[in-house]
Design a protein around this motif. Structure first.
Motif: not given
Length: 172
Positions: A101, A104, A107, A2-3
């Protein structure tokens, strides 16, 4: 992960590993994602590697490796693990519907505090008027209405500057 943008952060042939709190791993681009996830605590580590060997010029091979949590198994014991592969467009609603999640992966960067509510509003308008063009026009009108006081203040300031411009030229 994520991210993060692993491909841009590691060099050719270099490996990048992660071991704490991993819920999912995947590869994405601007519009699509392929992710693998398991029940909480099932993924022990994840590593990513970029290679340019064996692929056409201008391309990179990005590979993810997921290690599931280990342990000792008694003789005759059976362990079953459910691992889910998600592949599809980066639609916020679909990503949020997953048990982990995956949203995520989208972005919005520095402007996420503005983007998320505007995206929600545009979907709200689309829900009432099922036409994306109309939803965009309605969102634009709403943003213009919200920024109207600032626009009036700007015009007022410009009019004041116009009045004193001859005096400014005289001083120059």
């Amino acid at each position: 992960l994520p991210g993060t943008e692993i491909e841009e952060n590691i060099e050719d042939g270099e490996k990048n590993s992660f071991e704490d709190g991993i819920q999912w791993a995947g590869v994405d681009n601007r519009y699509f994602i392929t992710a693998l996830y398991a029940e909480p605590g099932a993924i022990e580590s994840c590593s990513a590697e970029v290679s340019k060997e064996g692929v056409p010029g201008g391309y990179s091979l990005l590979s993810n490796r997921i290690a599931l949590a280990g342990g000792q198994i008694a003789p005759g014991e059976i362990i079953k693990r459910k691992v889910v592969l998600f592949g599809g467009p980066k639609k916020m609603v679909e990503l949020q519907a997953q048990p982990v999640p995956l949203n995520d992966a989208i972005d919005f960067g520095f402007f996420s505090a503005i983007c998320v509510p505007m995206l929600w509003l545009m979907r709200f308008f689309y829900g009432h008027f099922p036409n994306w063009g109309l939803a965009i026009i309605l969102l634009t009108v709403l943003v213009k209405l919200v920024t109207l006081p600032l626009t009036f203040k700007q015009y007022k300031s410009m009019a004041g500057m116009k009045k004193i411009q001859p005096k400014m030229k005289k001083l120059q």
